[in-house]
Enzyme design. Structure first.
Site, PDB file in Angstrom:
ATOM      1  N   ASN A  97       0.820  -1.222   0.000  1.00 20.86           N
ATOM      2  CA  ASN A  97       0.000   0.000   0.000  1.00 20.86           C
ATOM      3  C   ASN A  97       0.851   1.269   0.000  1.00 20.86           C
ATOM      4  O   ASN A  97       0.340   2.366   0.223  1.00 20.86           O
ATOM      5  CB  ASN A  97      -0.951   0.015   1.210  1.00 20.86           C
ATOM      6  CG  ASN A  97      -0.217   0.093   2.540  1.00 20.86           C
ATOM      7  OD1 ASN A  97       1.008   0.102   2.570  1.00 20.86           O
ATOM      8  ND2 ASN A  97      -0.961   0.149   3.632  1.00 20.86           N
ATOM      9  N   HIS A 139       3.404   1.935   2.075  1.00 20.77           N
ATOM     10  CA  HIS A 139       3.950   2.414   3.348  1.00 20.77           C
ATOM     11  C   HIS A 139       5.472   2.273   3.393  1.00 20.77           C
ATOM     12  O   HIS A 139       6.052   1.412   2.727  1.00 20.77           O
ATOM     13  CB  HIS A 139       3.273   1.755   4.560  1.00 20.77           C
ATOM     14  CG  HIS A 139       3.601   0.321   4.800  1.00 20.77           C
ATOM     15  ND1 HIS A 139       2.692  -0.574   5.326  1.00 20.77           N
ATOM     16  CD2 HIS A 139       4.718  -0.402   4.597  1.00 20.77           C
ATOM     17  CE1 HIS A 139       3.254  -1.751   5.443  1.00 20.77           C
ATOM     18  NE2 HIS A 139       4.471  -1.686   5.008  1.00 20.77           N
TER      19      HIS A 139
END
Ligand code: PGA
Length: 251
Positions: A136, A138
């Site tokens: 995602n 991160h």
């Protein structure tokens, strides 16, 4: 950002280890920032080989972890403190007290976050930070929406990240929902950053981080504002990039 595309995860590991080994040999100040997770493993494996085969010594190196689960002790088999001891620190000549991570068991987590920042600053800051990237986008455990200026803080993990990381926990165990992580602001203070990403599951996060707009929706896109970031990719992780990468060379 400097993008380097290599054949496979082993080549990414070797290139990452080369860059870290050079820093270890030439360093004048500052600490080494360590990442955990599956992607950096070939980097650590290559560094362990260099320690045994070439005498690369980590004896004077200070290391800081990016993050730790809240509620896991350093002895917990799923803690990042234990991960790095077993997969790297104990396999080279790193003194135990030279590897520091946030204390996920601290009673006062905010105070722990502040003292972790102080500990990093007291060594002269992070000179070289190894990073992975989440599917995602991160970095560390800074999930989408995290502030680019944040210092070390407590972060609530997304369901996706907890699902992605369930593979590191025994079946039936709940992945902790909270972590202490260096903030994006902390990460951006590192003087040099080496991000490693391999496999098709990272291709979308990589293209959004490297070629997309700089946005808190993609935490790794913050690295676009860092002057000395090298991104080491295998062909699968690089598959969605539009801009041609530079020819293969030493990072
Ligand atoms: P992974 O984790 O290497 O295990 O995919 C990367 C990250 O979440 O930073």
């Amino acid at each position: 950002m400097d993008i380097v595309v290599l054949e496979d995860p082993v080549a990414v590991g070797a290139a990452g280890a080369d860059a870290i080994a050079r820093w270890v040999e030439e360093r004048t100040d500052g600490a080494l920032g360590l990442a955990t997770g599956a992607t950096p493993m070939p980097v650590y494996e290559a560094l362990v080989h260099r320690h045994h085969d070439d005498g690369l010594s980590f004896a004077g190196v200070r290391c800081f972890l990016l993050d730790e689960y809240v509620g896991l002790s350093t002895r917990d088999p799923c803690s990042y403190a234990r991960f790095i001891r077993e997969r790297f620190a104990n396999l080279v000549d790193l003194p135990e007290d030279h590897v520091l991570g946030p204390d996920g068991m601290a009673e006062d987590l905010d105070a722990e976050c502040r003292s972790y920042e102080d500990a990093i600053a007291a060594t002269g800051g992070i000179a070289l930070q190894l990073l992975g990237i989440g599917a995602n986008g991160h970095i560390g455990f800074n999930e989408p929406g995290a502030s680019f200026g944040a210092a070390t803080h407590v972060e609530e993990l997304t369901a996706r990240t907890r699902g992605d990381n369930a593979r590191f926990f025994p079946p039936g165990t709940t992945v902790p929902s909270r972590v202490v992580t260096q903030g994006i602001g902390t990460i951006l203070r590192a003087r040099r950053i080496l991000l490693v990403a391999t496999g098709p599951a990272k291709a979308e996060a990589v293209v959004r981080a490297v070629e997309g707009p700089m946005t808190t929706a993609v935490p790794a896109s913050a690295l676009q504002r860092h002057a000395r970031t090298t991104v080491l990719l295998d062909r699968d992780a690089a598959a969605m990039l539009q801009r041609p990468a530079r020819p293969e060379r030493r990072p």
